[in-house]
Scaffold this motif. Structure first.
Motif, PDB file in Angstrom:
ATOM      1  N   ARG A   1       0.854  -1.186   0.000  1.00 24.25           N
ATOM      2  CA  ARG A   1       0.000   0.000   0.000  1.00 24.25           C
ATOM      3  C   ARG A   1       0.885   1.229   0.000  1.00 24.25           C
ATOM      4  O   ARG A   1       1.966   1.221   0.570  1.00 24.25           O
ATOM      5  CB  ARG A   1      -0.885   0.051   1.244  1.00 24.25           C
ATOM      6  CG  ARG A   1      -1.985  -0.963   1.231  1.00 24.25           C
ATOM      7  CD  ARG A   1      -2.958  -0.692   2.374  1.00 24.25           C
ATOM      8  NE  ARG A   1      -4.124  -1.507   2.229  1.00 24.25           N
ATOM      9  CZ  ARG A   1      -5.203  -1.191   1.503  1.00 24.25           C
ATOM     10  NH1 ARG A   1      -5.246  -0.046   0.876  1.00 24.25           N
ATOM     11  NH2 ARG A   1      -6.220  -1.996   1.412  1.00 24.25           N
ATOM     12  N   CYS A   2       0.403   2.301  -0.594  1.00 22.03           N
ATOM     13  CA  CYS A   2       1.116   3.567  -0.585  1.00 22.03           C
ATOM     14  C   CYS A   2       1.104   4.120   0.838  1.00 22.03           C
ATOM     15  O   CYS A   2       0.045   4.171   1.473  1.00 22.03           O
ATOM     16  CB  CYS A   2       0.437   4.551  -1.541  1.00 22.03           C
ATOM     17  SG  CYS A   2       1.171   6.190  -1.536  1.00 22.03           S
TER      18      CYS A   2
ATOM     19  N   CYS B   1      -1.124   7.791   0.673  1.00 19.03           N
ATOM     20  CA  CYS B   1      -2.573   7.832   0.431  1.00 19.03           C
ATOM     21  C   CYS B   1      -3.294   6.528   0.753  1.00 19.03           C
ATOM     22  O   CYS B   1      -4.518   6.485   0.793  1.00 19.03           O
ATOM     23  CB  CYS B   1      -2.857   8.228  -1.016  1.00 19.03           C
ATOM     24  SG  CYS B   1      -2.395   6.974  -2.236  1.00 19.03           S
ATOM     25  N   GLY B   2      -2.538   5.439   0.963  1.00 18.26           N
ATOM     26  CA  GLY B   2      -3.153   4.159   1.314  1.00 18.26           C
ATOM     27  C   GLY B   2      -3.669   3.351   0.142  1.00 18.26           C
ATOM     28  O   GLY B   2      -4.245   2.285   0.332  1.00 18.26           O
ATOM     29  N   THR B   3      -3.461   3.820  -1.066  1.00 16.86           N
ATOM     30  CA  THR B   3      -3.905   3.090  -2.250  1.00 16.86           C
ATOM     31  C   THR B   3      -3.221   1.731  -2.315  1.00 16.86           C
ATOM     32  O   THR B   3      -1.997   1.659  -2.177  1.00 16.86           O
ATOM     33  CB  THR B   3      -3.556   3.879  -3.531  1.00 16.86           C
ATOM     34  OG1 THR B   3      -4.219   5.130  -3.488  1.00 16.86           O
ATOM     35  CG2 THR B   3      -3.949   3.128  -4.785  1.00 16.86           C
TER      36      THR B   3
END
Length: 69
Positions: free
Chosen positions: A14-15, A18-20
């Motif tokens: 995950r990023c 941003c959590g993407t």
């Protein structure tokens, strides 16, 4: 087709900004290819421990623009 042993399975990334979730790929090396453009950076936390952080292309561009050359 059988699933690879647990020791060979890739953990979903995950990023950190941003959590993407990262797209599904065979290996983490594929994420840093020009097709996906994810970046892995090495940092040190407050306790001095080394950490690895994944960033999606958009967040990495922002991260990079804030860092001195």
């Amino acid at each position: 087709m059988r699933e690879p042993p647990e020791s060979e399975q890739r953990v979903a990334q995950r990023c950190v900004d941003c959590g993407t979730p990262a797209p599904k790929t065979e290996t983490n090396y594929t994420l840093i290819s020009s097709r996906y453009g994810w970046r892995l950076t090495r940092t040190v936390d407050a306790t001095g421990r080394r950490m690895m952080e994944w960033r999606c292309p958009a967040c990495y561009a922002r991260y990079r623009s804030k860092r001195p050359l």
